[in-house]
Write an enzyme that holds these catalytic residues in place. Structure first.
Site, PDB file in Angstrom:
ATOM      1  N   TYR A 102       3.235  10.241  -0.446  1.00 38.61           N
ATOM      2  CA  TYR A 102       4.293   9.718   0.407  1.00 38.61           C
ATOM      3  C   TYR A 102       5.637  10.076  -0.225  1.00 38.61           C
ATOM      4  O   TYR A 102       6.095   9.436  -1.168  1.00 38.61           O
ATOM      5  CB  TYR A 102       4.186   8.210   0.569  1.00 38.61           C
TER       6      TYR A 102
ATOM      7  N   ASP B 183       0.841  -1.194   0.000  1.00 38.48           N
ATOM      8  CA  ASP B 183       0.000   0.000   0.000  1.00 38.48           C
ATOM      9  C   ASP B 183       0.877   1.245   0.000  1.00 38.48           C
ATOM     10  O   ASP B 183       1.863   1.316   0.741  1.00 38.48           O
ATOM     11  CB  ASP B 183      -0.902   0.011   1.239  1.00 38.48           C
TER      12      ASP B 183
END
Length: 328
Positions: free
Chosen positions: A55, A50
Site C-alpha cells: 500500500y 489492517d
C-alpha cells in the site's frame, strides 16, 4: 466499541480500519489527511488496523508506525499487515521462507516494531494454499520471533476453506457484504468451528454501499475504481466487490427503502455484516473523519430486523448473485 476475539491474538474492536486508502489506489491522499484519519479512528475506539507492504510501497505501514509508536508493541493497538504482492512475477513458487522473511523484515522496519502482530499472505495464487511448505515457513517466522501470528487474505471462499485446514492459521480475511454473500453459505460456520478469526474487507463495495455514488460520479485517474473495473490491474472482485457499476447502483436504489431512519446506507451495510456472529472485525477505510466516526458508531447500533435481512437477501438474488456468486 464492542470487541470480538481474533483467534489467539485476543479481543479487537469489531469495527477496524482498513489502511489501503491511505497508501495508494484511491486518488491523492496527503500525509496529513492520512494521519488525521488514523488518529480519528483511534479516538473513536478502533484498535485494529489492517495494512499491507504494497500500500503505497510501504507508505501505509510507515504512517501507522509513526502515529502509534510504542502503542503497537504495548498491545494498545493491533496492526495486521500483508505480504506477497511484492513478488514479480506474482507466482506461487515465490512464497518461499526466504522471501517471506524478507518481506516481514521490511514490514517490521516500516512499522517500527520488533515483531509483527499478524502477517497475512496477500491474496496469493490458489496453488499456495496447496503448498504446506509455505505455512511451515510462516510458522518458522513465529518461532523466530519475527511475527506473533499469521493468517491469509483470500479472493475466493474455497481458498479460505483450504487455509483453515492448516492448524497455525489464526485469521482469514475476505470480501463479505450485502453484494458478496457467498461466505455466509458455509465458510463463516466453518471458520467459527475452527476458531479462526474472520476479517471482512471491502465492506462497502468500494463506495457503492454508501449510497453516495451515481452514474455521473467520476473517479481520479489514480483511483482503482477508474482503472480496475474490468480487472486490468488486480482481481476485479476488489473493485465494487466485482459488481458491474450500473448494476450496483440499481441494487442500492432497491435497498434504500429498507434502511432504518437511524442508519445511513453505509451503516446499514456494516451492521448487516456484524450481525453475522462469526465475523470478528470489519475494516472499512476512509480518509474523512466524520465517515470514520460514523463507521465506528455502528458497533453500538442495534441488529437489523429480520425484514431488513430478508430485503438484503432479495436484492442480492434479484440483481447481484448472477454476477458474483459463482466467481468468489
Amino acid at each position: 466499541m464492542n470487541k470480538r476475539r481474533l483467534g489467539s491474538i485476543g479481543p479487537v474492536s469489531e469495527v477496524g480500519y482498513g489502511s489501503w486508502q491511505i497508501g495508494s489506489d484511491w486518488g491523492e491522499v496527503t500525509e496529513s489527511e492520512a494521519v488525521r484519519a488514523v488518529e480519528t479512528a483511534r479516538d473513536a475506539g478502533i484498535d485494529f488496523f489492517d495494512t499491507a507492504d504494497v500500500y503505497g510501497d510501504g507508505r501505509s505501514e510507515r504512517i501507522l508506525g509513526e502515529v502509534f509508536g510504542d502503542d503497537i508493541e504495548n498491545d494498545d493497538v493491533t496492526v495486521a499487515t500483508k505480504a506477497g504482492r511484492r513478488l514479480d512475477p506474482h507466482e506461487a513458487d515465490g512464497y518461499t521462507a526466504a522471501n517471506l522473511e524478507r518481506f516481514a523484515e521490511r514490514s517490521r522496519k516500516n512499522l517500527g516494531v520488533d515483531s509483527l502482530d499478524l502477517l497475512q499472505l496477500h491474496c496469493p495464487p490458489t496453488d499456495v494454499y496447496y503448498n504446506p511448505e509455505t505455512f511451515t515457513a510462516l510458522q518458522g517466522l513465529v518461532d523466530d520471533g519475527l511475527i506473533d501470528a499469521y493468517g491469509v487474505s483470500v479472493e475466493r471462499v474455497e481458498e479460505g476453506m483450504k487455509a483453515i485446514g492448516y492448524p497455525g492459521v489464526e485469521t482469514v480475511q475476505l470480501i463479505f457484504n450485502p453484494f458478496r454473500q457467498r461466505p455466509a453459505e458455509y465458510f463463516l460456520d466453518a471458520a467459527a468451528e475452527a476458531d479462526v478469526g474472520v476479517i471482512v474487507r471491502v465492506p462497502l463495495a468500494s463506495g457503492l454501499l454508501t449510497g453516495s455514488l451515481s452514474a455521473s460520479t467520476s473517479f481520479p485517474e489514480s483511483d482503482h475504481r477508474n482503472y480496475n473495473r474490468e480487472g486490468e490491474a488486480f482481481d476485479v472482485g476488489e473493485t465494487f466487490a466485482g459488481v458491474p457499476y450500473e448494476v450496483g447502483l440499481r441494487a442500492v436504489d432497491e435497498l434504500d427503502p429498507h434502511v432504518p431512519d437511524r442508519l445511513s446506507m453505509a451503516s446499514f451495510a456494516l451492521r448487516w455484516i456484524l450481525d453475522h456472529d462469526a465475523v470478528t472485525t470489519v475494516i472499512p477505510g476512509s480518509t474523512t473523519p466524520e465517515h470514520v466516526r460514523s463507521n465506528a458508531a455502528v458497533s453500538d447500533a442495534s441488529p437489523l430486523s429480520e425484514d431488513a435481512h430478508a430485503a438484503v437477501k432479495r436484492v442480492y438474488e434479484d440483481h447481484v448473485r448472477k454476477h458474483v456468486h459463482h466467481r468468489w
